[in-house]
Design a protein around this motif. Structure first.
Motif, PDB file in Angstrom:
ATOM      1  N   GLU A 145      -2.551   1.245   6.393  1.00 55.72           N
ATOM      2  CA  GLU A 145      -3.679   0.312   6.446  1.00 55.72           C
ATOM      3  C   GLU A 145      -4.540   0.397   5.186  1.00 55.72           C
ATOM      4  O   GLU A 145      -5.192  -0.581   4.819  1.00 55.72           O
ATOM      5  CB  GLU A 145      -4.530   0.600   7.687  1.00 55.72           C
ATOM      6  N   VAL A 146      -4.576   1.569   4.570  1.00 58.49           N
ATOM      7  CA  VAL A 146      -5.373   1.789   3.355  1.00 58.49           C
ATOM      8  C   VAL A 146      -4.595   2.674   2.392  1.00 58.49           C
ATOM      9  O   VAL A 146      -3.635   3.352   2.779  1.00 58.49           O
ATOM     10  CB  VAL A 146      -6.739   2.449   3.673  1.00 58.49           C
ATOM     11  N   SER A 147      -5.028   2.689   1.137  1.00 55.99           N
ATOM     12  CA  SER A 147      -4.384   3.552   0.140  1.00 55.99           C
ATOM     13  C   SER A 147      -4.769   5.015   0.329  1.00 55.99           C
ATOM     14  O   SER A 147      -3.959   5.915   0.097  1.00 55.99           O
ATOM     15  CB  SER A 147      -4.775   3.116  -1.277  1.00 55.99           C
ATOM     16  N   SER A 170      -4.161  -4.967   2.805  1.00 51.58           N
ATOM     17  CA  SER A 170      -4.785  -3.939   3.626  1.00 51.58           C
ATOM     18  C   SER A 170      -5.398  -4.557   4.889  1.00 51.58           C
ATOM     19  O   SER A 170      -5.164  -4.077   6.009  1.00 51.58           O
ATOM     20  CB  SER A 170      -5.866  -3.204   2.820  1.00 51.58           C
ATOM     21  N   PRO A 217      -7.976  -0.150  -1.820  1.00 46.09           N
ATOM     22  CA  PRO A 217      -8.654  -0.272  -0.524  1.00 46.09           C
ATOM     23  C   PRO A 217      -8.639   1.059   0.214  1.00 46.09           C
ATOM     24  O   PRO A 217      -7.603   1.739   0.280  1.00 46.09           O
ATOM     25  CB  PRO A 217      -7.815  -1.323   0.215  1.00 46.09           C
ATOM     26  N   LEU A 224       0.809  -1.217   0.000  1.00 50.76           N
ATOM     27  CA  LEU A 224       0.000   0.000   0.000  1.00 50.76           C
ATOM     28  C   LEU A 224       0.845   1.270   0.000  1.00 50.76           C
ATOM     29  O   LEU A 224       0.308   2.366  -0.073  1.00 50.76           O
ATOM     30  CB  LEU A 224      -0.929   0.000   1.216  1.00 50.76           C
ATOM     31  N   ARG A 271      -2.732  -5.728   7.301  1.00 53.40           N
ATOM     32  CA  ARG A 271      -2.099  -4.612   8.010  1.00 53.40           C
ATOM     33  C   ARG A 271      -3.007  -4.099   9.124  1.00 53.40           C
ATOM     34  O   ARG A 271      -2.542  -3.778  10.222  1.00 53.40           O
ATOM     35  CB  ARG A 271      -1.785  -3.494   7.012  1.00 53.40           C
TER      36      ARG A 271
END
Length: 485
Positions: free
Chosen positions: A166-168, A29, A75, A4, A32
């Motif tokens: 954790e996310v894009s 994602s 994500p 990510l 993580r």
């Protein structure tokens, strides 16, 4: 390196080259989140099964050569005050702890149309009221750079989720700085668009004349991608602007030669930490090297912004939150005796202390005999603040200064001092009152905690704001730093 960490453009390329599948990306994602969110607390709900199914469907679409949206397979997290069909939208409040959305917010629908993947709803200060994310009624969020410190608020969960890998990207909302301040504290990019550029339909209202949805991302280019997806007119929002949306990605030329920068003396004075002031001065030197010129100016009504904002925002909150009465939706007290008692007990049990404080302040400001003295006067001050910006923008292209007067503070440090907490937004609030766009980007650090640079633009001139931010970002390495969790 995390799957990510690359930019949106890089991930899109890897998907198209079949170096990566959407399912692998979404699984990374979720893994993580499983690994670090017990510590960070960025999410209130994670939709793992639905995200995996969506990823598989997008992979099939990729194999079949179907059209791809701008945010294909990415994500993302969505702040929990934005309605998401079929999932809970709690606003981090016990009042809405049992509330499931029956429709998508327009911004969420637009993300769906661009093929993003929702992995969960991010934590926040209750009903977006707070600047530290300690006001969530579920659990606080911690800063990924140092978990003893706050991530900022009210979009602290969205900022921490991006910073922690954790996310894009994530969506947040900004009323008085709630995207920009947590972006500054967490060392990422946070953009508050011009008021009305992004539809507020489906955003649970705090202060309707101030609320605006925007992206939290790792890079300025990623911010341009997400803004491209969510901007545009919406007939379901009466304040939505019916304007042509440019291609924001084309603004990222790296060329800011001749750019005229205003630096307000009020943004660099008393209360601004020396490390923050030095980081901004260094940023101005870098911008000069890129061909920009800057000059000190005055925004004389800045000192009245915090007082005006808390009167106006609290007054609108008092009105907007009157609908939460325990009758139509949300938690209903089971100890009430009669209708009036139902209202009183449901609201007393459902709302947290900060929400109650602002409802009472707003109700008082709107009450008979005090309206002219407080609310009306605050509206007049708002007009003066907007006029200050209008006059500066007659000569300059952007306004530059710190995003927040200090780096992040320790959890609990200001919990019992709401006035000090409110003053953390002193540099972001004037922009919100004026309804103009601003971005926060990393420009340094102090004791391992990020410092943010705020770049403010003319109404609907997000292109220049993004161009300036991108040029600075690409000439420095602050955006490449990652916290070690």
């Amino acid at each position: 390196m995390s799957l990510l960490h690359p930019s949106i453009e890089e991930i899109r390329q890897k998907l198209n080259d079949r170096e990566l599948s959407v399912e692998e990306l979404v699984s990374a994602s979720l893994a993580r989140i499983e690994q670090v969110d017990g510590t960070v607390g960025a999410f209130l709900s994670v939709h793992a099964e639905e995200a995996r199914k969506h990823a598989q469907a997008l992979d099939r679409k990729l194999q079949e050569g179907g059209p791809q949206g701008l945010l294909f397979g990415l994500p993302a997290g969505v702040k929990d005050n934005l309605n998401t069909l079929g999932f809970k939208t709690t606003c981090a409040s016990q009042f809405l702890s049992n509330h499931t959305s029956i429709y998508d917010a327009t911004a969420v629908r637009k993300l769906k149309e661009q093929d993003y993947v929702l992995v969960g709803k991010t934590n926040m200060d209750e009903f977006a009221m707070g600047g530290s994310n300690e006001n969530s009624s579920f659990h606080p969020v911690r800063n990924p750079w140092n978990v003893d410190y706050v991530p900022g608020g009210s979009s602290g969960g969205s900022a921490a989720a991006v910073a922690a890998g954790e996310v894009s990207f994530a969506l947040g909302s900004d009323t008085g700085g709630s995207i920009r301040q947590p972006a500054s504290y967490c060392g990422i990019v946070g953009l508050k668009p011009t008021y009305g550029l992004v539809s507020r339909f489906g955003l649970v209202a705090f202060a309707s004349s101030l609320d605006q949805i925007g992206p939290l991302t790792r890079t300025v280019a990623d911010s341009a991608y997400v803004l491209q997806a969510i901007a545009g007119h919406d007939t379901q929002d009466s304040t939505s602007l019916n304007v042509e949306i440019p291609d924001y990605r084309k603004a990222l030329t790296g060329d800011i030669r001749g750019l005229r920068i205003a630096v307000p003396k009020e943004y660099m004075g008393e209360g601004v930490a020396p490390a923050v002031r030095d980081a901004v001065k260094n940023a101005l030197v870098e911008l000069e090297k890129l061909g920009a010129v800057w000059e000190e100016v005055s925004l004389p009504h800045t000192e009245y912004a915090v007082a005006a904002y808390y009167l106006l925002a609290s007054s609108e909150a008092s009105s907007n939150l009157a609908r939460f009465d325990g009758v139509r939706y949300g938690v209903r007290s089971d100890r009430a005796e009669g209708l009036i008692d139902l209202y009183r007990k449901s609201r007393s049990e459902g709302f947290g202390p900060e929400v109650k404080r602002r409802i009472m302040l707003g109700t008082y400001a709107l009450s008979s005999g005090y309206y002219d003295a407080y609310y009306l006067k605050a509206q007049k001050v708002r007009s003066l603040i907007k006029r200050d910006f209008d006059q500066v923008f007659e000569r300059f292209d952007v306004v530059v200064g710190p995003t927040a007067p200090t780096p992040a503070f320790k959890l609990g440090e200001q919990a019992s001092d709401p006035l000090t907490m409110y003053l953390n937004d002193i540099l972001t609030i004037p922009v919100s009152l004026a309804g103009i766009p601003a971005i926060s980007i990393p420009c340094g650090s102090d004791n391992g905690l990020p410092i943010g640079l705020q770049i403010i633009g003319k109404a609907l001139d997000e292109a220049t704001v993004l161009r300036t931010a991108h040029a600075f970002e690409q000439s420095t390495k602050y955006h490449l730093a990652r916290p070690e969790l």
